[in-house]
Design a protein around this motif. Structure first.
Motif, PDB file in Angstrom:
ATOM      1  N   ILE A 203       0.841  -1.212   0.000  1.00  0.00           N
ATOM      2  CA  ILE A 203       0.000   0.000   0.000  1.00  0.00           C
ATOM      3  C   ILE A 203       0.869   1.252   0.000  1.00  0.00           C
ATOM      4  O   ILE A 203       0.635   2.180  -0.768  1.00  0.00           O
ATOM      5  N   LYS A 207       1.845  -0.432  -4.996  1.00  0.00           N
ATOM      6  CA  LYS A 207       1.782  -1.631  -5.842  1.00  0.00           C
ATOM      7  C   LYS A 207       0.333  -1.898  -6.289  1.00  0.00           C
ATOM      8  O   LYS A 207      -0.616  -1.548  -5.582  1.00  0.00           O
ATOM      9  N   PRO A 208       0.159  -2.521  -7.451  1.00  0.00           N
ATOM     10  CA  PRO A 208      -1.209  -2.823  -7.903  1.00  0.00           C
ATOM     11  C   PRO A 208      -1.866  -3.842  -6.976  1.00  0.00           C
ATOM     12  O   PRO A 208      -1.323  -4.922  -6.767  1.00  0.00           O
ATOM     13  N   PHE A 210      -5.670  -3.277  -6.152  1.00  0.00           N
ATOM     14  CA  PHE A 210      -7.122  -3.092  -6.177  1.00  0.00           C
ATOM     15  C   PHE A 210      -7.701  -3.555  -7.511  1.00  0.00           C
ATOM     16  O   PHE A 210      -6.975  -3.712  -8.490  1.00  0.00           O
ATOM     17  N   ILE A 212      -9.298  -1.855  -9.593  1.00  0.00           N
ATOM     18  CA  ILE A 212      -9.051  -0.842 -10.624  1.00  0.00           C
ATOM     19  C   ILE A 212      -7.638  -0.954 -11.195  1.00  0.00           C
ATOM     20  O   ILE A 212      -7.356  -0.424 -12.267  1.00  0.00           O
ATOM     21  N   ASP A 213      -6.752  -1.651 -10.500  1.00  0.00           N
ATOM     22  CA  ASP A 213      -5.356  -1.770 -10.946  1.00  0.00           C
ATOM     23  C   ASP A 213      -5.111  -2.964 -11.861  1.00  0.00           C
ATOM     24  O   ASP A 213      -3.999  -3.136 -12.374  1.00  0.00           O
ATOM     25  N   GLU A 357     -12.840   3.773  -3.987  1.00  0.00           N
ATOM     26  CA  GLU A 357     -12.602   3.112  -5.277  1.00  0.00           C
ATOM     27  C   GLU A 357     -13.961   2.881  -5.925  1.00  0.00           C
ATOM     28  O   GLU A 357     -14.764   2.098  -5.420  1.00  0.00           O
ATOM     29  N   ARG A 403      -8.156  -6.794  -3.628  1.00  0.00           N
ATOM     30  CA  ARG A 403      -8.385  -5.911  -2.491  1.00  0.00           C
ATOM     31  C   ARG A 403      -9.452  -4.895  -2.893  1.00  0.00           C
ATOM     32  O   ARG A 403      -9.505  -4.455  -4.042  1.00  0.00           O
ATOM     33  N   CYS A 404     -10.315  -4.537  -1.965  1.00  0.00           N
ATOM     34  CA  CYS A 404     -11.394  -3.583  -2.260  1.00  0.00           C
ATOM     35  C   CYS A 404     -11.061  -2.226  -1.666  1.00  0.00           C
ATOM     36  O   CYS A 404     -10.755  -2.138  -0.473  1.00  0.00           O
ATOM     37  N   GLY A 405     -11.175  -1.183  -2.475  1.00  0.00           N
ATOM     38  CA  GLY A 405     -10.993   0.179  -1.965  1.00  0.00           C
ATOM     39  C   GLY A 405     -12.245   0.636  -1.241  1.00  0.00           C
ATOM     40  O   GLY A 405     -12.948   1.539  -1.670  1.00  0.00           O
TER      41      GLY A 405
ATOM     42  N   ARG B  27      -2.130   5.736 -15.857  1.00  0.00           N
ATOM     43  CA  ARG B  27      -2.785   4.477 -15.507  1.00  0.00           C
ATOM     44  C   ARG B  27      -3.002   3.577 -16.723  1.00  0.00           C
ATOM     45  O   ARG B  27      -2.677   2.385 -16.676  1.00  0.00           O
ATOM     46  N   VAL B  33      -0.016   2.613 -11.981  1.00  0.00           N
ATOM     47  CA  VAL B  33      -1.374   2.592 -11.418  1.00  0.00           C
ATOM     48  C   VAL B  33      -1.428   2.972  -9.942  1.00  0.00           C
ATOM     49  O   VAL B  33      -2.487   2.901  -9.316  1.00  0.00           O
ATOM     50  N   CYS B  98      -8.660   0.434   4.002  1.00  0.00           N
ATOM     51  CA  CYS B  98      -8.668  -0.163   2.658  1.00  0.00           C
ATOM     52  C   CYS B  98      -7.413   0.204   1.890  1.00  0.00           C
ATOM     53  O   CYS B  98      -6.979  -0.536   1.025  1.00  0.00           O
ATOM     54  N   TYR B 100      -6.950   2.667  -0.230  1.00  0.00           N
ATOM     55  CA  TYR B 100      -7.141   3.253  -1.566  1.00  0.00           C
ATOM     56  C   TYR B 100      -6.709   4.714  -1.637  1.00  0.00           C
ATOM     57  O   TYR B 100      -6.153   5.152  -2.626  1.00  0.00           O
TER      58      TYR B 100
END
Ligand code: FES
Ligand code: FES
Lengths: 740, 155
Positions: A203, A207-208, A210, A212-213, A357, A403-405, B27, B33, B98, B100
């Motif tokens: 985090i 790093k990717p 989520f 969306i990543d 997210e 993983r969920c945002g 992205r 990303v 989370c 995000y």
């Protein structure tokens, strides 16, 4: 996130072990017949892998939405396995209920439903490693001990790491579950320690992780526009104009088959009509979408407005209720004998989950099979939804849980998943569907608005003797809109001798659903504010009045709806003490308010210190939280974060959040008109966990509900205005407004 | 054709329209990303990156407006001393729920401390007000900024 049910089934353990890449791979499943519906057994299981180099991989079975279970559930296994946390690598499971059983992030259930089983997984693996050592050395198992991922034999001075033993352990007999001895909590070295989330290093370095990543070779990007009036069909769209935009590959209308029956969000869940635009970047897809010029078909709910709902609710309140949900004693007779009476109406708005997210999902359809990467709280429901909508076999669908945002209940619905699946199949390429923030705010399953028309009476001794709530909410006939119902066991039912809960329903064309602490997040505001009004009418201190209401009862009612009045008294007294209740002299314009609430098996009492300026602006200075979620906090770091976050989330809801319906559609569009609380308004939150001798329960939700009424009650103490409608309106708190 | 962008010390050729916001160029075109999309209107801060050391919302900056400016994202911020300290503080205090929003939070916090080595509570409020955290980890964000800037943290 329906009401938590806490059966404690007796489980028969079934354990499978095998060699994996030279190490030990252990799968533990238990058949929880008592937990299953309709007599079908449901399997729960988890995995441990130990490699020859001593690295222990623990699979986290449930979706991670920020509630920390990707760390706390593996901690349970690691504790009983007796390894150091530094040896552990955590891996997120895919959706696979046949192996893992229930994989859901909802209802604050991950801790209570896995506490027994996952510790037994660790203990089983440990027993097999002990067995392997004892066989290798020819020493009795009873003389061997484990610590920090190694077995030792004190008398001979022998020692071997789990890495050295794992190949042998994989061949050992799986112990009888009855023979397993779990650790004495006094010996815990991982459970009860503050441990940073397993994903923390990723985090903080971006790093990717989520949904969306997700990026796949040859992947395209999609937008999907649905009608502002929910479920209206597409009458016409300028697809050619969208296709002429640079980068756009496809633009097409989606006419979905009839929705799957029994979905969590009712008839407005699943795949709704719309127009998809697919392009080589999301920006291009969005540019294409702007050219669509969609005309939507007429729709019967296009006349609905929030203002009409308010009028309708008041009219229903003036008429006899449609139904009674609970009746104890004789409310009307008791009210006549009351020495102090209060009548008040309360209201709260629709609100949105607004996960940071936005909803998204990536799907790849090849050779009749579908592979999905999704941030989801309930993957298996998503798989069933996709299978039924696309006409696929569930077995031909694989779901990877990212993983969920944020979740907050939004991702229990898998509408975005079925959209992505449909669009990917129609596009002939892997597709990442991403909703804009505007899509997200305007196509949610909202926390339903609601109205409560209350009457209450107190006898001369200061005892609450009569309570009636005419609850006006949404639904049709006997059917409540999703998450719009009220549990007839909700406090103060069972604590007031003459109690009535009546209900009337307004039909609704807006999707609703569970939002963090569903039901509770609104009802606590109503109940605990009205209790404050009654305390005032009885000239009683708000805490004394509440203690009297709780009485000297212990456990009231039976599982799963039991309410432990003693545990609630405990947190209430603790919150009073922490906050210096009644002992602190407060400056002009400042006030303290208190409230408590029981939900998700957790007991919470909270005190808010707030001030109200002459302009009616509210500032929350501090919140004290006393919590009772049982004897063990699994991860104190995550637990504190959850409680502080829930409390500030509740304040954010109370101060600013409201979804308005006009002409059947949502007015608010983005964070400019749907404000979330920001850093300058975040108060200090002091938390105390009382350790009581009850099984540990979850923390994702129950800290939220009491803060809303505690804040409303603090505002009353500060400026003398009773908040009966949310969000709090500063204009109503100005001295001029008070005089009027 | 396209635009030359310097991101985290590396040079990229982005074959995109000039009006495309930097966020989407990174992205979707370049595979960077870490910066996140949350609102697209400059209201959430999830997309925060540095342009020559200054915090900007990458959803609001068209690629054509960047020119020779050096872009730093969450993927590269740890190469600097302040960024490294901020990341370490975030890890030590287990700030995220989370996670995000946290890329944006770390970028804003790094820019704050780089410009103001010992920020007060009011400085923190002002500098961080543009970064939403839906999980409301604000208590720990504040504490982590104090830790990273070598100041005592309140409970
Ligand atoms: S996505 Fe840029 S500020 Fe929200
Ligand atoms: S940690 Fe979830 S939005 Fe900040």
């Amino acid at each position: 996130m329906s009401r938590t049910r806490l059966e404690n089934p007796s489980r028969r353990g079934v354990i499978k072990a095998g060699a994996a890449a030279g190490g030990l791979a252990l799968s533990f499943s238990t058949l929880a017949s008592a937990h299953a519906k309709g007599g079908r057994d449901q399997a729960l299981s988890a995995y441990v892998r130990i490699a020859p180099d001593g690295i222990v991989t623990i699979v986290a079975k449930n979706p991670e939405i920020g509630q920390g279970v990707m760390t706390s559930l593996p901690m349970m296994i690691a504790e009983e396995l007796d390894v150091d946390w530094s040896q552990v690598r955590v891996e997120q499971a895919d959706n696979n209920p046949a192996v893992f059983g229930r994989q859901v992030a909802g209802g604050s259930t991950s801790t209570p439903l896995n506490w027994e089983d996952l510790r037994r997984v660790g203990a089983t693996a440990r027993a097999m490693l002990l067995d392997a050592a004892s066989q290798t050395w020819g020493t009795p198992v009873g003389e061997c001990a484990t610590a920090s991922g190694a077995v030792s034999h004190a008398a001979s001075g022998r020692k071997a790491t789990y890495g050295q033993l794992c190949a042998k352990a994989a061949t050992c007999v799986i112990p009888d579950p009855k023979s397993l001895r779990l650790k004495d909590p006094a010996d815990y070295r991982i459970i009860g320690q503050p441990i940073a989330q397993a994903d923390t290093p990723k985090i903080v370095t971006g790093k990717p992780l989520f949904g969306i990543d997700v990026r796949l070779p040859g992947m395209l990007y999609a937008t999907y526009e649905k009608a502002p009036v929910f479920a209206a069909k597409v009458a016409a769209a300028d697809l050619a104009a969208a296709r002429s935009v640079k980068g756009v590959r496809k633009a097409f209308i989606v006419e979905p088959p009839p929705p799957m029956a029994g979905g969590l969000g009712g008839p407005l869940s699943g795949l709704l009509p719309g127009v998809a635009v697919v392009a080589d970047s999301w920006w291009s897809a969005k540019k294409g979408r702007e050219q669509l010029n969609i005309r939507w078909a007429e729709h019967p709910t296009a006349t609905q407005t929030s203002a009409d709902f308010d009028v309708r609710a008041a009219a229903l309140a003036a008429s006899p209720p449609e139904r009674n949900l609970r009746k104890d004693g004789d409310f009307t007779a008791a009210l006549k004998t009351a020495s102090a009476k209060v009548e008040a109406s309360y209201a709260y708005p629709f609100i949105s989950h607004a996960t940071l997210e936005p909803q998204n999902c990536t799907a790849r359809f090849t050779g009749g099979k579908l592979e999905i990467w999704a941030p989801t709280q309930m993957p298996e429901m998503g798989r069933q939804l996709v299978a039924s909508t696309l006409g696929l076999k569930p077995d031909d669908i694989t779901i990877h849980m990212t993983r969920c945002g944020g979740g907050f209940g939004r991702r229990l619905m898998n509408d975005y998943m079925v959209e992505a699946a449909w669009i990917a199949r129609a596009s002939g390429a892997p597709v990442k569907l991403l909703w804009s923030r505007e899509d997200d705010l305007r196509h949610d399953f909202y926390r339903p608005a609601g109205y409560h028309f209350l009457q209450g009476g107190v006898d001369p001794s200061g005892r609450l003797i009569a309570w009636r709530d005419h609850f006006v909410t949404f639904g049709q006939g006997e059917q409540f809109a999703s998450s719009a119902q009220m549990n007839p066991l909700e406090f103060p039912a069972r604590f007031v001798p003459n109690y009535a809960l009546d209900v009337s329903l307004i039909p609704l064309g807006v999707p609703t659903g569970p939002l963090r602490a569903p039901g509770s997040n609104a009802i606590a505001f109503v109940v605990q504010s009205f209790i404050d009004e009654l305390a005032l009418a009885a000239s009683a201190d708000p805490i004394e009045f509440r203690l009297k209401l709780l009485g000297d009862h212990g456990l009231v009612g039976e599982a799963p709806g039991a309410y432990h009045a003693g545990r609630m008294r405990g947190v209430l007294k603790a919150a009073a003490e922490m906050s210096g209740w009644g002992k602190t002299a407060l400056a002009h314009g400042m006030g303290m308010g208190v409230a408590f609430h029981f939900s998700h098996q957790g007991y919470f009492a909270e005190v808010v210190l707030a001030s109200v300026s002459d302009q009616g602006e509210v500032k929350v200075h501090k919140v004290w939280v006393a919590a009772d979620v049982g004897r063990q906090i699994v991860n104190p770091s995550g637990a504190l974060n959850q409680v502080q976050g829930s409390v500030i989330d509740g304040i954010s809801e109370a101060l600013g959040q409201k979804i308005t319906i006009e002409a059947g559609r949502v007015v608010e569009s983005n964070f400019n008109d749907y404000p979330l609380l920001r850093m300058p308004d975040a108060p200090k939150v002091e938390v105390k966990f009382l350790k009581t001798d009850f099984p540990p329960t979850g923390l994702g939700e129950p800290a939220l509900p009491p803060v809303v009424p505690a804040l409303a009650n603090a505002i009353f103490a500060a400026c003398g205005v009773r908040v009966r409608s949310l969000p709090i309106d500063p204009a109503a708190l100005k001295p001029t407004a008070k005089a009027a | 054709m396209g635009y030359r962008l310097i991101i985290n010390g590396k040079s990229y050729d982005a074959d995109v329209d000039g009006e495309m916001p930097l966020l989407w160029a990174m992205r979707d075109a370049l595979g960077i990303v870490g910066p996140k999309y949350g609102c697209g209107i400059g209201y959430c801060g999830a997309c925060t990156v540095h342009m020559d050391g200054v915090s900007v919302r990458s959803c609001q900056v068209p690629v054509s407006a960047i020119g020779p400016a050096r872009i730093t994202t969450i993927e590269g911020v740890g190469a600097g001393d302040v960024g490294r300290r901020v990341q370490a503080a975030w890890s030590a205090l287990d700030v995220a729920q989370c996670g995000y929003c946290q890329a944006g939070q770390i970028m804003s916090a790094t820019a704050l401390i780089a410009a103001n080595p010992k920020p007060s509570d009011a400085d923190i409020d002002a500098a961080m007000a543009g970064n939403l955290c839906r999980c409301a980890t604000y208590v720990r964000i504040r504490a982590a900024i104090k830790l990273a800037s070598g100041q005592p943290q309140e409970a």
